[in-house]
Write a protein that holds these residues in place. Structure first.
Motif, PDB file in Angstrom:
ATOM      1  N   TYR A   1     -11.748  12.363 -71.507  1.00  0.00           N
ATOM      2  CA  TYR A   1     -11.958  13.332 -70.439  1.00  0.00           C
ATOM      3  C   TYR A   1     -10.758  14.260 -70.286  1.00  0.00           C
ATOM      4  O   TYR A   1      -9.642  13.890 -70.602  1.00  0.00           O
ATOM      5  N   GLU A   2     -11.014  15.447 -69.734  1.00  0.00           N
ATOM      6  CA  GLU A   2      -9.956  16.400 -69.395  1.00  0.00           C
ATOM      7  C   GLU A   2      -9.750  16.476 -67.883  1.00  0.00           C
ATOM      8  O   GLU A   2      -8.865  17.163 -67.421  1.00  0.00           O
ATOM      9  N   ARG A   3     -10.532  15.769 -67.112  1.00  0.00           N
ATOM     10  CA  ARG A   3     -10.536  15.875 -65.655  1.00  0.00           C
ATOM     11  C   ARG A   3      -9.331  15.190 -65.013  1.00  0.00           C
ATOM     12  O   ARG A   3      -8.881  14.140 -65.454  1.00  0.00           O
TER      13      ARG A   3
ATOM     14  N   VAL B   1      -2.372  12.293 -57.980  1.00  0.00           N
ATOM     15  CA  VAL B   1      -3.210  12.955 -58.987  1.00  0.00           C
ATOM     16  C   VAL B   1      -3.274  12.059 -60.216  1.00  0.00           C
ATOM     17  O   VAL B   1      -2.244  11.650 -60.758  1.00  0.00           O
ATOM     18  N   HIS B   2      -4.490  11.744 -60.657  1.00  0.00           N
ATOM     19  CA  HIS B   2      -4.713  10.879 -61.819  1.00  0.00           C
ATOM     20  C   HIS B   2      -5.388  11.665 -62.929  1.00  0.00           C
ATOM     21  O   HIS B   2      -6.416  12.305 -62.706  1.00  0.00           O
ATOM     22  N   LYS B   3      -4.825  11.625 -64.130  1.00  0.00           N
ATOM     23  CA  LYS B   3      -5.438  12.234 -65.313  1.00  0.00           C
ATOM     24  C   LYS B   3      -6.361  11.192 -65.930  1.00  0.00           C
ATOM     25  O   LYS B   3      -5.914  10.179 -66.442  1.00  0.00           O
ATOM     26  N   THR B   4      -7.668  11.431 -65.816  1.00  0.00           N
ATOM     27  CA  THR B   4      -8.644  10.516 -66.396  1.00  0.00           C
ATOM     28  C   THR B   4      -8.494  10.538 -67.911  1.00  0.00           C
ATOM     29  O   THR B   4      -8.274  11.588 -68.498  1.00  0.00           O
ATOM     30  N   ALA B   5      -8.603   9.387 -68.539  1.00  0.00           N
ATOM     31  CA  ALA B   5      -8.338   9.319 -69.979  1.00  0.00           C
ATOM     32  C   ALA B   5      -9.596   9.022 -70.780  1.00  0.00           C
ATOM     33  O   ALA B   5     -10.322   9.923 -71.155  1.00  0.00           O
TER      34      ALA B   5
END
Length: 180
Positions: free
Chosen positions: A95-97, A79-83
């Motif tokens: 981004y919050e995705r 799981v990657h938190k887009t920044a």
């Protein structure tokens, strides 16, 4: 140490994580803005297979370009938190995705859900079941003390887990992991 192969491109400040047999790197920056920032931030994901000396290979793509993102993993899912995407010299988009992949297949990322705030330069960690993102910077470049968590096996928005004792600025994806 010994040479374990080469990454697919010279990049900086991408998110990374690992599972049982593979390690992944997500997004990053070329650091070159000569073309008006159009290619400054990238959306690619790469992987390596542990215990080999093979070069990294293309794993797939993120949903958005991401610079200073962070990732966590279980043995079967990344799981990657887009920044942030630097779109111009003076502007950027946070981004919050969160994106996810099956750790053994790759391809285009699926939508995992959203984190509790849009931020960049967060620290990430997991115990193989729960993943967390700590601190970072918000859109006003202010330090945030937010802690958010997910259950890696499900797809859902992150949950607010409280706050750090004080905000952290630019941990650049550092973090710890271990077994549950």
């Amino acid at each position: 140490s010994q040479d374990a192969g080469d990454i697919t491109a010279a990049l900086r400040k991408g998110g990374s994580t690992s599972g049982d047999t593979r390690g992944g790197r997500f997004g990053g920056s070329t650091g070159i803005s000569d073309d008006g920032y159009a290619n400054y931030t990238i959306n690619t994901a790469d992987y390596i297979t542990f215990h080999t000396t093979n070069d990294a290979s293309d794993f797939g793509d993120l949903s958005n370009k991401s610079f200073t993102g962070a990732a966590c993993a279980s043995t079967t899912r990344w799981v990657h938190k887009t920044a942030v995407d630097y779109t111009t010299a003076t502007g950027h988009v946070l981004y919050e995705r969160m994106d996810y992949w099956a750790a053994d297949t790759g391809g285009t990322a699926g939508d995992f859900g959203d984190v509790t705030d849009s931020s960049r330069s967060t620290a990430s960690m997991s115990d193989g079941t729960r993943g967390e993102w700590w601190g970072g910077q918000n859109n006003a470049a202010s330090i945030t003390d937010q802690i958010a968590y997910i259950t890696i096996a499900t797809t859902n928005d992150a949950t607010d887990a409280g706050n750090l004792g004080s905000g952290t600025n630019d941990p650049e994806g550092g973090g710890l992991s271990g077994s549950a």
